[in-house]
Design a protein around this motif. Structure first.
Motif, PDB file in Angstrom:
ATOM      1  N   ILE A   1       0.807   4.260  -2.720  1.00 41.38           N
ATOM      2  CA  ILE A   1       0.590   5.673  -2.369  1.00 41.38           C
ATOM      3  C   ILE A   1       1.736   6.533  -2.877  1.00 41.38           C
ATOM      4  O   ILE A   1       1.513   7.587  -3.501  1.00 41.38           O
ATOM      5  CB  ILE A   1       0.437   5.822  -0.841  1.00 41.38           C
ATOM      6  CG1 ILE A   1      -0.886   5.190  -0.376  1.00 41.38           C
ATOM      7  CG2 ILE A   1       0.486   7.294  -0.430  1.00 41.38           C
ATOM      8  CD1 ILE A   1      -1.041   5.139   1.127  1.00 41.38           C
TER       9      ILE A   1
ATOM     10  N   GLU B   1       0.826  -1.205   0.000  1.00 41.36           N
ATOM     11  CA  GLU B   1       0.000   0.000   0.000  1.00 41.36           C
ATOM     12  C   GLU B   1       0.856   1.248   0.000  1.00 41.36           C
ATOM     13  O   GLU B   1       0.580   2.202  -0.743  1.00 41.36           O
ATOM     14  CB  GLU B   1      -0.918   0.014   1.218  1.00 41.36           C
ATOM     15  CG  GLU B   1      -1.800   1.260   1.265  1.00 41.36           C
ATOM     16  CD  GLU B   1      -2.622   1.369   2.531  1.00 41.36           C
ATOM     17  OE1 GLU B   1      -3.852   1.284   2.424  1.00 41.36           O
ATOM     18  OE2 GLU B   1      -2.016   1.534   3.610  1.00 41.36           O
TER      19      GLU B   1
ATOM     20  N   VAL C   1      -3.901   8.984   3.176  1.00 44.04           N
ATOM     21  CA  VAL C   1      -2.761   9.435   3.981  1.00 44.04           C
ATOM     22  C   VAL C   1      -3.239  10.025   5.300  1.00 44.04           C
ATOM     23  O   VAL C   1      -2.644   9.790   6.357  1.00 44.04           O
ATOM     24  CB  VAL C   1      -1.922  10.461   3.194  1.00 44.04           C
ATOM     25  CG1 VAL C   1      -0.866  11.095   4.087  1.00 44.04           C
ATOM     26  CG2 VAL C   1      -1.266   9.796   1.994  1.00 44.04           C
TER      27      VAL C   1
ATOM     28  N   CYS D   1       5.358  11.539   1.354  1.00 44.30           N
ATOM     29  CA  CYS D   1       4.518  11.621   0.157  1.00 44.30           C
ATOM     30  C   CYS D   1       4.883  12.833  -0.694  1.00 44.30           C
ATOM     31  O   CYS D   1       5.014  12.728  -1.924  1.00 44.30           O
ATOM     32  CB  CYS D   1       3.041  11.689   0.554  1.00 44.30           C
ATOM     33  SG  CYS D   1       2.408  10.162   1.294  1.00 44.30           S
TER      34      CYS D   1
ATOM     35  N   VAL E   1      -6.132   9.934  -2.556  1.00 44.58           N
ATOM     36  CA  VAL E   1      -4.898   9.472  -1.915  1.00 44.58           C
ATOM     37  C   VAL E   1      -4.598  10.299  -0.675  1.00 44.58           C
ATOM     38  O   VAL E   1      -4.069   9.777   0.324  1.00 44.58           O
ATOM     39  CB  VAL E   1      -3.723   9.497  -2.921  1.00 44.58           C
ATOM     40  CG1 VAL E   1      -3.235  10.911  -3.189  1.00 44.58           C
ATOM     41  CG2 VAL E   1      -2.574   8.621  -2.432  1.00 44.58           C
TER      42      VAL E   1
ATOM     43  N   ILE F   1      -3.808  -0.699  -2.857  1.00 44.88           N
ATOM     44  CA  ILE F   1      -4.199  -0.009  -1.629  1.00 44.88           C
ATOM     45  C   ILE F   1      -5.053  -0.939  -0.766  1.00 44.88           C
ATOM     46  O   ILE F   1      -5.990  -1.573  -1.251  1.00 44.88           O
ATOM     47  CB  ILE F   1      -4.971   1.279  -1.956  1.00 44.88           C
ATOM     48  CG1 ILE F   1      -4.021   2.280  -2.636  1.00 44.88           C
ATOM     49  CG2 ILE F   1      -5.578   1.899  -0.704  1.00 44.88           C
ATOM     50  CD1 ILE F   1      -4.698   3.511  -3.155  1.00 44.88           C
TER      51      ILE F   1
END
Length: 450
Positions: free
Chosen positions: A32, A28, A145, A164, A141, A209
């Motif tokens: 991401i 996952e 997060v 990220c 996304v 994910i």
């Protein structure tokens, strides 16, 4: 072989701590980071769009600024995508199908720009759809997060978001130079067709994910009425809407970006390849900014961070006057080198100041409406950007700045930079606390509890 085995845990631990900032590697996490990475890569088309509008469609700086402003509309209504995602699952999931569809939409829009678009109106529509594609995937996304970041310890605060944004900056860094270099050898339409391949990567990794399919109880708790109730309760809190209003004002001051692009290409004759180098430098600077925030600035109080950030950014922005008035040449500094150094420093400062916005927005998100609420805060930020382009276009028109007339550009730069000091008047709207606002989440939980 037996001697190598004990080193594997050490390598994994080093990877986790130094590269992933303490986040455990997983399929996952890879998905991401890939999505953020691809969002950075999509900057490949940014210069191509500017040259397409300027050279092929023959648009003026004011017209380009207007189209850029229109293209940010999908980012202003981000709560709509979050709201739909939170309350209306597709194929039994709230997140993954929306990411897949956004990638397909992005591919279609870039292919259209590369083939069938020949007018400013159709170009505006396709640029708008490409922006919508990124905005939708970004909302989804981001919500994932936010869900994961809520459980971060105080020692790891902001680590997932820094990771990220760092991934996005690396994506931009990898492609920045080529965004200009490709235009030396290929047409803008070819660049659009190359760009069309990347949104499909977002669609392909979406299924990695980790998302549980919804059941009847989950669906009932996430109905539309419940979502709206939670949102209204959260928004009624002064501790939320005042910082959000500050974020809007901070980003809504006018900018001179479109006029400056025409100045660098028509007056200074910067080639696409060099502008690619500038993109490379700014992408690297963004990465440095993310690292600097994570390493040195994440515990500085909000008000201090923004106050110093605004003053420093304004002072650095004024240095552009040296380039516009050609004073840098009198100082023996080449236009190209001056532009590179200026972009590097300004971007680092801007990224450091922007990171606290993400941390604050994350901590304020109520459980169950992460996508909607985080998107709401960020869309208000993006609305400020649209207002900024609008103000910039109005001032450009007033000053008579065109694609070949830059006599008043120095005044535009002074006006835009001085206006960036306005948010200082509202600095008390920010919480008088450190960025590590560990108590904000319990406050929000109390607000939305039934």
């Amino acid at each position: 072989m037996p001697n190598d085995s004990p080193s594997l845990p050490k390598v994994k631990d080093s990877l986790t701590q130094k590269i992933l900032l303490g986040n455990e590697p997983s399929a996952e996490l890879i998905a991401i980071l890939t999505i953020y990475f691809v969002q950075g890569i999509l900057a490949l088309s940014r210069l191509a769009v500017s040259f397409f509008l300027k050279d092929e469609l023959r648009l003026s700086p004011v017209q380009m600024s207007a189209i850029v402003g229109i293209s940010t509309i999908p980012w202003m209504i981000k709560p709509l995508y979050g709201f739909i995602s939170d309350s209306l699952p597709l194929f039994g999931y709230h997140r993954k199908p929306y990411i897949v569809l956004s990638g397909i939409l992005g591919c279609i829009s870039w292919v259209s720009l590369g083939t069938v678009v020949h007018t400013s109106s159709t170009a505006t529509i396709m640029i708008l759809l490409s922006s919508l594609s990124v905005a939708v995937s970004d909302v989804i996304v981001d919500s994932i997060v936010v869900e994961r970041a809520r459980s971060e310890s105080s020692a790891k605060i902001g680590s997932l978001q820094s990771l990220c944004w760092g991934s996005s900056a690396i994506g931009g860094l990898c492609i920045a130079y080529f965004s200009g270099l490709l235009l030396e050898y290929f047409t803008t339409r070819t660049v659009f067709l190359i760009t069309a391949l990347f949104p499909l990567i977002i669609s392909s990794v979406a299924w990695l994910i980790a998302e549980q399919p919804i059941n009847k109880d989950t669906k009932k708790s996430n109905n539309t009425k419940h979502q709206i109730g939670q949102l209204i309760q959260a928004l009624s809190q002064k501790a939320i809407w005042l910082p959000t209003a500050f974020i809007f004002i901070w980003h809504a001051t006018p900018n001179a970006e479109s006029a400056f692009f025409y100045f660098t290409t028509n007056e200074l004759h910067f080639e696409p390849e060099f502008l690619g180098r500038v993109r490379l430098v700014t992408s690297f600077a963004s990465l440095v900014g993310v690292w600097a925030f994570q390493r040195y600035f994440k515990t500085i109080p909000f008000r201090v961070m923004f106050t110093w950030g605004i003053f420093i950014s304004t002072a650095l922005g004024m240095t552009t006057l040296l380039l516009v008035t050609h004073t840098n040449r009198l100082l023996g500094i080449d236009d190209h080198w001056f532009s590179l150094g200026d972009s590097l420093i300004i971007t680092v400062i801007g990224q450091v100041v922007f990171m606290p916005v993400l941390v604050l927005a994350t901590k304020l998100c109520p459980p169950g409406i992460e996508a909607t609420f985080f998107a709401l805060i960020m869309s208000i930020f993006n609305l400020g950007g649209t207002v900024s382009y609008g103000f910039g276009a109005i001032i450009m028109k007033w000053l008579g700045i065109t694609e070949n007339q830059f006599d008043s550009l120095w005044l535009l730069i002074i006006i835009t930079n001085c206006s960036s000091l306005i948010p200082i008047l509202f600095i008390k709207w920010l919480p008088d606390a450190k960025i590590d606002i560990g108590n904000s989440q319990p406050l929000i939980n109390d607000v939305i509890s039934p």
